[in-house]
Write a protein that holds these residues in place. Structure first.
Motif, PDB file in Angstrom:
ATOM      1  N   TRP A  81       2.471  -4.456   3.371  1.00  0.00           N
ATOM      2  CA  TRP A  81       3.658  -3.642   3.605  1.00  0.00           C
ATOM      3  C   TRP A  81       3.585  -2.312   2.884  1.00  0.00           C
ATOM      4  O   TRP A  81       2.723  -2.085   2.036  1.00  0.00           O
ATOM      5  N   SER A  82       4.506  -1.430   3.253  1.00  0.00           N
ATOM      6  CA  SER A  82       4.612  -0.122   2.615  1.00  0.00           C
ATOM      7  C   SER A  82       6.045   0.366   2.808  1.00  0.00           C
ATOM      8  O   SER A  82       6.874  -0.340   3.398  1.00  0.00           O
ATOM      9  N   HIS A  83       6.339   1.545   2.277  1.00  0.00           N
ATOM     10  CA  HIS A  83       7.729   2.047   2.318  1.00  0.00           C
ATOM     11  C   HIS A  83       7.707   3.501   2.799  1.00  0.00           C
ATOM     12  O   HIS A  83       6.809   4.255   2.452  1.00  0.00           O
ATOM     13  N   VAL A  88       0.858  -1.188   0.000  1.00  0.00           N
ATOM     14  CA  VAL A  88       0.000   0.000   0.000  1.00  0.00           C
ATOM     15  C   VAL A  88       0.897   1.242   0.000  1.00  0.00           C
ATOM     16  O   VAL A  88       1.965   1.258   0.624  1.00  0.00           O
ATOM     17  N   ASP A  89       0.459   2.254  -0.742  1.00  0.00           N
ATOM     18  CA  ASP A  89       1.188   3.526  -0.770  1.00  0.00           C
ATOM     19  C   ASP A  89       0.718   4.374   0.414  1.00  0.00           C
ATOM     20  O   ASP A  89      -0.464   4.685   0.527  1.00  0.00           O
ATOM     21  N   ASP A 104       0.499 -12.444   8.172  1.00  0.00           N
ATOM     22  CA  ASP A 104       1.350 -12.603   9.353  1.00  0.00           C
ATOM     23  C   ASP A 104       2.725 -11.948   9.190  1.00  0.00           C
ATOM     24  O   ASP A 104       3.588 -12.110  10.038  1.00  0.00           O
ATOM     25  N   LEU A 105       2.910 -11.192   8.107  1.00  0.00           N
ATOM     26  CA  LEU A 105       4.160 -10.450   7.952  1.00  0.00           C
ATOM     27  C   LEU A 105       3.807  -9.016   7.549  1.00  0.00           C
ATOM     28  O   LEU A 105       3.503  -8.739   6.388  1.00  0.00           O
ATOM     29  N   VAL A 106       3.837  -8.143   8.552  1.00  0.00           N
ATOM     30  CA  VAL A 106       3.454  -6.741   8.342  1.00  0.00           C
ATOM     31  C   VAL A 106       4.727  -5.918   8.457  1.00  0.00           C
ATOM     32  O   VAL A 106       5.439  -6.021   9.460  1.00  0.00           O
ATOM     33  N   HIS A 107       5.039  -5.140   7.416  1.00  0.00           N
ATOM     34  CA  HIS A 107       6.315  -4.414   7.489  1.00  0.00           C
ATOM     35  C   HIS A 107       6.307  -3.081   6.771  1.00  0.00           C
ATOM     36  O   HIS A 107       5.688  -2.921   5.722  1.00  0.00           O
ATOM     37  N   LEU A 108       7.042  -2.147   7.384  1.00  0.00           N
ATOM     38  CA  LEU A 108       7.085  -0.764   6.908  1.00  0.00           C
ATOM     39  C   LEU A 108       8.495  -0.189   6.964  1.00  0.00           C
ATOM     40  O   LEU A 108       8.853   0.655   6.149  1.00  0.00           O
TER      41      LEU A 108
END
Ligand SMILES: *Cc1c(COP(=O)(O)O)cnc(C)c1O
Length: 379
Positions: free
Chosen positions: A162-164, A126-127, A198-202
């Motif tokens: 995830w997002s950045h 997601v942005d 189960d893998l949420v990352h930012l």
């Protein structure tokens, strides 16, 4: 045959950086080895990082992911930037997680899984403010809706969301907390649609080191893996990160010249007094940025000496004054920041060129031989 210049990569430094960052972040780590491991050699860096406890590898493209697999590296891997018409069969077949930002690509992944007869694993992006890839706020509900449908049908499993981050390297930036809020909103929406990632990352390197609110389940570490402090600190205060790369070469020609001698194209530098010029066999094709001209220095004959005149494609010239320099003398272009050694660092080169250390590291040319120290043969 001996290479004219070498990038020596200390894989123990990479391993140490993984342990250092893990101790600070307290999460699982994804070693980002895109762009040939920021120029350090992706498979070697990957093995070193995995050996030190990183659980994941991150790459940009299918070609990068598949070259890790071809090197025998089977570790969990995420790839996130795709051709508009990407055929995802190769990635799915290689058991690579696909970062998905659009419904078009999600349909293509589901199609690849269907044709192979195996489920694909995706991580939905997601942005949250970077305005690059990642589904926009308005497209996110549709993307998670389709993902849930494919998950129910059994073709796709959604492992991650995830997002950045935009500017986690700017301490106190207001963008970071806004992004965390937007990310949590998107996550809530995904869960409401029935997904259970189960893998949420930012987090990137900077957030792994300094932004607990952005850490979630995993941090994706790029530049810090290679020993560069994302906040620009060197020496004490850099979290104990150790630079992994030394760029070195040797003097290939020495000339004593009178005052008034022009050096390199232009010439934009003319000697002010009698001096000695040492020629180095590396230039902008090898990664020495032209804009660093007038500021850049190298370590030669036990001190820092200036590169003078224009940096050319293959060569550059160092004014060593009256130092006793001979053909064959070793030259260090940059080295890890170490006590007792005053060679330039990659961070200094970045400053001289008006860019970031990432661009210097990834710009080291193919002609520069990579030499790996402490290589792990298997993982
Ligand atoms: C390059 C990249 C990273 C690594 O960023 P650093 O700031 O170098 O740690 C992490 N995530 C994504 C999506 C990237 O493209």
């Amino acid at each position: 045959m001996t290479a004219l210049a070498e990038a020596v990569v200390d894989l123990d430094a990479v391993a140490g950086n993984v342990r250092t960052i893990a101790a600070v972040a307290g999460t699982e780590l994804m070693a980002v080895v895109k762009a040939d491991g920021f120029g350090h050699g992706a498979p070697m860096v990957a093995r070193a990082a995995l050996g030190a406890g990183a659980g994941w590898l991150g790459v940009t493209s299918a070609a990068e992911a598949l070259s890790l697999r071809a090197a025998g590296i089977a570790a969990p891997t995420l790839s996130w930037l795709h051709h508009p018409d990407e055929d995802f069969r190769a990635l799915v077949d290689a058991d690579v997680d696909v970062g998905v930002s659009t419904t078009t690509h999600l349909h293509a992944v589901a199609d690849a899984a269907h044709r192979l007869g195996v489920p694909a694993t995706v991580q939905l992006k997601v942005d949250t403010g970077l305005s690059r890839n990642g589904a926009g706020e308005h497209d996110w509900p549709e993307l998670v809706g389709w993902a849930r449908k494919y998950e129910r049908d059994g073709g796709v499993r959604v492992r991650g969301v995830w997002s950045h981050l935009v500017d986690a390297d700017v301490p106190g930036s207001p963008a970071l907390s806004r992004q965390v809020v937007a990310f949590e909103d998107a996550l809530r929406l995904a869960r409401r649609a029935g997904l259970d990632p189960d893998l949420v990352h930012l987090a990137n390197s900077a957030a792994a080191l300094r932004a607990p609110a952005a850490r979630f389940d995993l941090c994706r570490i790029g530049v810090a893996l290679y020993g560069v402090d994302p906040f620009g600190a060197t020496g004490p205060g850099n979290f104990g990160l150790r630079g992994a790369m030394t760029l070195r070469s040797s003097v290939v020609n020495v000339k004593r010249v009178p005052a008034g001698t022009g050096v390199s194209y232009g010439p934009e530098y003319v000697t002010g007094s009698p001096t000695t010029l040492a020629l180095l066999p590396l230039g902008f094709a090898d990664g020495l940025p032209r804009p660093a001209q007038g500021r850049a220095e190298v370590w030669l004959a036990g001190r820092r000496c200036p590169i003078v005149g224009r940096i050319a494609m293959d060569q550059c010239v160092v004014d060593v004054g009256d130092l006793p320099v001979s053909v064959g003398d070793p030259v260090v272009v940059f080295a890890p920041d170490q006590e007792g050694h005053a060679a330039p660092t990659v961070a200094e080169w970045a400053r001289w060129a008006g860019t970031n250390p990432h661009e210097i590291l990834t710009g080291i040319g193919a002609r520069v031989a990579r030499v790996h120290l402490h290589e792990k043969a298997e993982i």
